[in-house]
Design a protein around this motif. Structure first.
Motif, short mmCIF file in Angstrom:
data_model
loop_
_atom_site.label_atom_id
_atom_site.label_comp_id
_atom_site.label_asym_id
_atom_site.label_seq_id
_atom_site.Cartn_x
_atom_site.Cartn_y
_atom_site.Cartn_z
N ASN A 1 0.84 -1.20 0.00
CA ASN A 1 0.00 0.00 0.00
C ASN A 1 0.87 1.25 0.00
O ASN A 1 0.61 2.21 -0.72
CB ASN A 1 -0.90 0.03 1.24
N GLY B 1 -6.16 3.42 1.17
CA GLY B 1 -5.86 2.01 0.97
C GLY B 1 -5.41 1.37 2.27
O GLY B 1 -5.90 0.32 2.68
N ALA B 2 -4.48 2.05 2.94
CA ALA B 2 -3.93 1.51 4.17
C ALA B 2 -5.01 1.42 5.25
O ALA B 2 -5.08 0.43 5.98
CB ALA B 2 -2.76 2.37 4.65
N LEU C 1 -5.51 -6.61 -3.36
CA LEU C 1 -4.85 -5.35 -3.70
C LEU C 1 -5.45 -4.85 -5.00
O LEU C 1 -5.48 -5.58 -6.01
CB LEU C 1 -3.34 -5.57 -3.89
N PRO C 2 -5.96 -3.60 -5.03
CA PRO C 2 -6.50 -3.08 -6.29
C PRO C 2 -5.43 -3.14 -7.38
O PRO C 2 -4.27 -2.78 -7.14
CB PRO C 2 -6.84 -1.63 -5.94
N GLU D 1 -11.66 2.44 -2.20
CA GLU D 1 -10.67 1.45 -1.78
C GLU D 1 -11.36 0.26 -1.11
O GLU D 1 -11.03 -0.90 -1.37
CB GLU D 1 -9.66 2.07 -0.81
N ALA E 1 -9.33 -6.23 -8.35
CA ALA E 1 -8.26 -6.39 -7.38
C ALA E 1 -7.57 -7.74 -7.61
O ALA E 1 -8.14 -8.63 -8.23
CB ALA E 1 -8.83 -6.33 -5.97
N THR F 1 -13.16 -1.98 -3.66
CA THR F 1 -12.23 -2.78 -4.46
C THR F 1 -11.62 -3.89 -3.63
O THR F 1 -11.39 -4.99 -4.11
CB THR F 1 -11.12 -1.88 -5.03
N ARG F 2 -11.36 -3.60 -2.38
CA ARG F 2 -10.70 -4.59 -1.52
C ARG F 2 -11.69 -5.50 -0.80
O ARG F 2 -11.28 -6.35 -0.01
CB ARG F 2 -9.83 -3.87 -0.49
N GLN G 1 -7.45 -1.39 4.53
CA GLN G 1 -6.80 -2.67 4.79
C GLN G 1 -6.70 -2.95 6.28
O GLN G 1 -6.95 -4.06 6.73
CB GLN G 1 -5.41 -2.67 4.15
N ASP H 1 -3.44 -0.10 -7.98
CA ASP H 1 -2.33 0.17 -7.07
C ASP H 1 -1.06 -0.48 -7.59
O ASP H 1 0.03 0.10 -7.53
CB ASP H 1 -2.64 -0.37 -5.66
#
Lengths: 632, 401
Positions: free
Chosen positions: A12, B210-211, A142-143, B239, A134, B242-243, B214, A146
């Motif tokens: 990330n 993102g972080a 993870l997308p 985010e 992802a 997507t995750r 997650q 990214d």
């Protein structure tokens, strides 16, 4: 945090690092060659997000998105070239840092232009065609975009590296970064070089912005956020070093990602939420790096800049004319409370505005003291203002100190801060010094913001009003006037004392000053401390004038306001900061009231002033006076 | 150096300051200050709402036989600046009362100013509980449902989820902190067994989306309480989608149903989140339909929540002036006690005990219709039903009255 979670947060961080790197690389290039601190860099980035959003939604599909990103980079590059040709080229001969003022005006204008063109709502772009989903890694998703960003960062780094090392254009850039006058002397057309570097830097900012539309909405706040990030990365990496910028971006992004990943940790006696530290992390990294490696991770000592500006006149004591005029102004100011009461043109607001102007004058004069005669360009003067203001407010709140005692103690706290930060800062020079002061100021700001129990956090401290008779605005105005006059005269006195000469000697030639026995570092350190002390007076006065103090008041914007005041008035003159602060404070008050697009108007006025008075308002008049044969 | 230019600058300064606008005696002046440049997405519709209300009121002859004149100022999104603007409105423009503000800290600074200078202040939008409770004072009233109220409105849904493990994510400043604290407090009382497994507090406007997404996923919560809004929310939702962070998890979210924050999400709208908001196309009450029709006719655009707040603020002021039969500050303070006002959300009152309006909010599930975000299963929650009793309120207002 498990090992897999840890490793995944590193991924990330890497994708965030690519974003940071793209913003920072352009700024680093522009600074390296032109020595312009381009405050509008974040605005170019923001334009990138908006333009790419328009392509991606109006044309749509693969062409609209990917083609749009390329087109955006080109368009923003052209905008950058235009800014350089139309605006900046006209003021290269101005004193150092003056271009900052022009780019500050651009920030204001571009922000309002974006509001006018794209409206106030946040605009989220579509997901990137081909990278919508992802990928499963380490049991987590993870997308794929990214992953794409993780790759694109190093690719751009490689492309820039090859351009710089293998092409003639790159050689010229590197040569100009080291010694641009010599490059000019060897027959290279500097105008073309500067324009193309500015365009390249702008294009990189545009590209950085365009690549983010799949991850974040285009919005009007991104300009300053991106600018702040870019500065930190550039300074940590080393001004002008592209690989350094990438390295710095990775370090900062990783530290932040890990803070988030660690989350709340219970140490038994205290529970710490590390996710809150992302705010201060980057500035801590910056301060540590600058203290340990003054030129950034991969930077080199700044090449000598032989100023192309007019040489600075030595400062001289006030002429009788100036003294007389000063006395007249003073008498007028003392009479202001009477004027304010008169029914014809008076309004008690005159005093409120007067107090604000006087506080701005103390602030600007103290900044000018180290910036002009001291040659130390502090980008974090708000820290000492904040220490003074918070010092006064907190002493009243926690220790119930009386008004007078708090007002006296406030500057002492600012002095302590200036002594501490100054000790590190004077070891550096030029833009690195500026950035270290900025880092310290941001650390103070972040500490104030985070330490809710003590400082009131985002709300700040409210309810610190002065006791009678100072609750009447005319009494408070006179108090402020007395302190402002005392502060200005004291700073002036110091400048004409041997100490002031020593400080200027250290600025003009550190080597020669050392040779005749001046301890330059020590003199500059003390100068820094004096400026902090005086600035603390302004902070204390401010807290009581407003009855409250909050983190916004000491944010980077105030530091920039201070720079604008000093540059607007004229950094090479002693009355410059006074005039600059007065004009800026009154202008802000007037302009904010006038129009819906007041920021653009403010920017436009500053641009006009910049072009009309390239040495600041006082500087320009002084030059005219000299031309007419008068003595200054 | 030549100092005449200093005189020139000073003369300009004084000139500007002296150029006071001519006093119009036949209007009642209201001073409004807000962070128009910093929060345009909310405040441009807000301004339109005020304009509409003003037009309606003045079209019927105004109040007390005079037209209402609104003087609008930008507060620079900075409490220090806001206090100066407030002083300017009071001392130079001669306004009879102040209203406006968006950010919590600015609302608090102006609240304190109002108490110190004895000026009537109707805080329209700032959400912090402190404006009416801890730092409340005699001269300050507030329209919008507070952080406490909004959180309380979502509690039934949060408790119904019956989740053991909760994650909380909030912007790290007053609004986010107090929402998170209230939520934890209420959850503990209702379900002592529930556990907070992670708390993410990113700086406002600077989320590492993102972080953060997650880290929440890694904590394996059963449910998530979200306080993010604006650009932070948009980034976090993309985010998280997507995750797969929101999959099979109950998400309870403050403000996310407001068009200001919901519309930018578009196709990304997280379906099924339970949120407070303003589903403007789903509210069929006569009061709202009348407002909606008038608004769309005047602006050719749909209202946002800001429009409601702006409109209702001006309506409240007109009602207060009419009830006080005067522009005198003390009389206004009295008139607002228990004042009943009818706005697009129906009739509500300003409580005498804590000066908080009981205007409620809509709670519902986020949904996707034709590629746009909206709310379904909406229900209006009356503000009065989530506020503490008058007796309990007294303890919360140590410094008032």
């Amino acid at each position: 945090m498990t090992l897999n979670a840890f490793l995944f947060q590193i991924l990330n961080g890497l994708s965030a690092a690519s974003g940071l790197f793209l913003i920072a690389a352009g700024l680093s290039l522009i600074f390296g060659v032109t020595r312009i601190v381009n405050l509008a860099h974040g605005s170019l980035y923001m334009l990138g997000t908006y333009i790419a959003y328009t392509f991606a939604t109006k044309i749509g599909g693969v062409t609209g998105f990917w083609g749009g990103i390329v087109a955006t980079a080109l368009i923003v590059g052209v905008i950058g070239a235009l800014i350089e040709i139309v605006l900046l080229r006209r003021i290269y001969r101005a004193p150092e840092l003056f271009q900052l003022l022009a780019t500050f005006a651009l920030v204001l204008v571009i922000n309002d232009a974006a509001l006018w063109l794209w409206g106030p709502a946040d605009l989220l772009g579509p997901r990137a065609p081909g990278f919508r989903g992802a990928i499963e890694i380490l049991g987590r998703r993870l997308p794929s975009y990214d992953l794409f960003l993780i790759v694109i960062g190093p690719l751009v780094l490689l492309a820039l590296h090859l351009t710089l090392s293998r092409t003639r254009f790159g050689r010229l850039i590197r040569a100009a970064t080291q010694d641009r006058e010599m490059v000019g002397a060897l027959g290279v057309n500097q105008a073309v070089l500067f324009t193309s570097v500015f365009a390249l830097g702008a294009a990189l900012a545009g590209l950085g912005g365009a690549l983010q539309i799949a991850r974040e909405p285009a919005n009007l706040a991104t300009d300053l956020i991106a600018l702040g990030d870019a500065f930190v990365v550039v300074v940590v990496g080393g001004m002008g070093s592209i690989p350094g910028a990438y390295l710095a971006a990775v370090i900062i992004a990783e530290v932040k990602a890990l803070c988030v990943g660690i989350g709340v940790v219970d140490f038994g006696f205290v529970t710490i939420n590390f996710s809150k530290f992302t705010l201060v992390a980057e500035f801590l990294v910056m301060a540590i790096v600058l203290i340990a490696r003054p030129y950034g991770l991969l930077g080199k000592a700044q090449g000598a800049v032989r100023s192309i500006a007019e040489p600075e006149e030595p400062i001289r004591p006030a002429t009788p004319l100036l003294k007389a005029l000063g006395a007249v102004v003073l008498v007028l100011l003392v009479c202001l409370p009477l004027l304010a009461q008169s029914t014809y043109f008076g309004s008690p607001y005159l005093l409120v505005l007067g107090i604000d102007v006087l506080i701005a004058i103390i602030f600007a004069a103290s900044l000018h003291f180290i910036m002009g005669p001291g040659g130390m360009h502090s980008f974090g003067h708000a820290a000492y203002f904040g220490l003074g203001a918070y010092g006064a407010a907190l002493l009243v709140k926690w220790l119930a100190l009386p008004f007078g005692a708090a007002l006296v103690a406030a500057p002492l706290l600012a002095l302590a801060g200036a002594l501490l930060f100054g000790w590190f800062a004077v070891r550096l020079s030029g833009v690195y010094l500026a950035m270290l002061t900025l880092a310290f100021a941001q650390i103070v700001w972040a500490a104030v913001f985070q330490w809710e129990g003590f400082t009131g956090g985002s709300n700040g401290v409210i309810g610190v009003w002065p006791p009678p008779p100072f609750d009447k605005s005319w009494v408070y105005f006179l108090l402020t006037l007395v302190l402002a006059v005392a502060a200005v005269l004291l700073l002036r006195r110091v400048l004409f004392a041997p100490f002031g000469y020593a400080m200027r000697a250290g600025r003009d030639s550190a080597l020669r000053a050392e040779a005749i026995g001046i301890d330059v570092k020590r003199v500059h350190w003390l100068g820094f401390a004096i400026a902090g002390l005086i600035c603390g007076v302004a902070g204390g006065l401010f807290a009581f004038a407003k009855g409250s103090i909050s983190p916004e008041t000491i944010h980077i914007n105030r530091s920039i306001d201070g720079l604008v005041m000093v540059l607007l008035g004229g950094v090479q003159t002693l009355t410059g900061p006074i005039v600059g602060a007065s004009v800026f404070a009154v202008l802000q008050d007037t302009v904010m009231r006038q129009t819906e697009y007041w920021r653009a108007l403010m920017g436009a006025i500053i641009l006009v002033l910049v072009l009309a008075f390239p040495q600041g308002i006082v500087g320009a008049f002084a030059a005219l006076w000299r031309k007419a044969g008068g003595r200054t | 150096m030549r100092p005449t230019h200093y005189m020139l600058a000073l003369a300009t300064a004084l000139g500007c300051a002296f150029a006071a606008p001519a006093f119009a005696q036949d209007t009642i002046k209201i001073g409004e200050l807000n962070s128009y440049k910093a929060q345009p997405a909310f405040l441009e519709p807000y301004k339109r709402g005020m304009e509409l209300a003003l037009e309606e009121i003045n079209g019927k002859g105004g109040v007390l036989g005079k037209k209402i004149e609104l003087i609008v100022r930008d507060d620079g999104a900075n409490p220090g600046e806001a206090v100066r603007v407030a002083e300017e409105l009071v001392t130079r423009e001669g306004v009879v009362m102040l209203t406006g503000t968006f950010l919590s800290n600015i609302g608090l600074a102006v609240t304190n100013f109002a108490g110190q200078k004895k000026v009537f202040f109707l805080a329209s939008e700032p959400l912090t509980d402190k404006i009416t409770w801890a730092d409340g004072n005699k001269y300050t009233y507030r329209l919008r449902a507070s952080t406490y109220m909004q959180t309380a409105m979502l509690m039934p849904a949060a408790i119904a989820a019956n989740a053991k493990r909760w994650a909380i994510v909030y912007p790290n400043y007053e609004y986010g902190q107090s929402a998170a604290a209230t939520f934890k407090d209420m959850l503990k009382k209702a379900q002592p067994g529930a556990e907070i497994v992670t708390e993410q507090a990113p700086p406002i406007g600077k989320i590492e989306a993102g972080a953060v997404a997650q880290a929440i996923d890694d904590a394996k919560p059963d449910a998530i309480f979200n306080v993010l809004f604006g650009a932070d929310l948009t980034k976090f939702v993309r985010e998280g989608n997507t995750r797969g962070v929101f999959k099979n998890r109950t998400v309870v979210s403050l403000l996310s149903g407001e068009p200001e924050y919901l519309d930018p999400l578009g196709e990304e709208t997280p379906v099924g989140w339970i949120a407070t908001g303003y589903p403007w196309d789903k509210i069929k009450t006569p009061d709202h339909v009348a407002f909606l029709t008038a608004y769309q006719k005047k602006f050719n655009d749909y209202p946002r929540l800001g429009s409601i707040v702006g409109y209702t603020t001006i309506k409240s002021i007109a009602a207060g002036l009419a009830a006080a039969k005067s522009t005198d500050t003390e009389k206004l303070v009295e008139a607002f006690k228990g004042l009943s006002v009818t706005g697009p959300f129906g009739t509500f009152t300003y409580r005498a005990s804590d000066h908080q309006a009981t205007m409620g909010a809509y709670v519902g599930k986020l949904a996707l219709e034709k590629g746009k975000g909206t709310m379904i299963d909406v229900k209006y929650v009356d503000g009065a039903s989530v506020l503490p009793s008058d007796a309990d309120t007294k303890k919360l207002r140590p410094s008032a009255d």
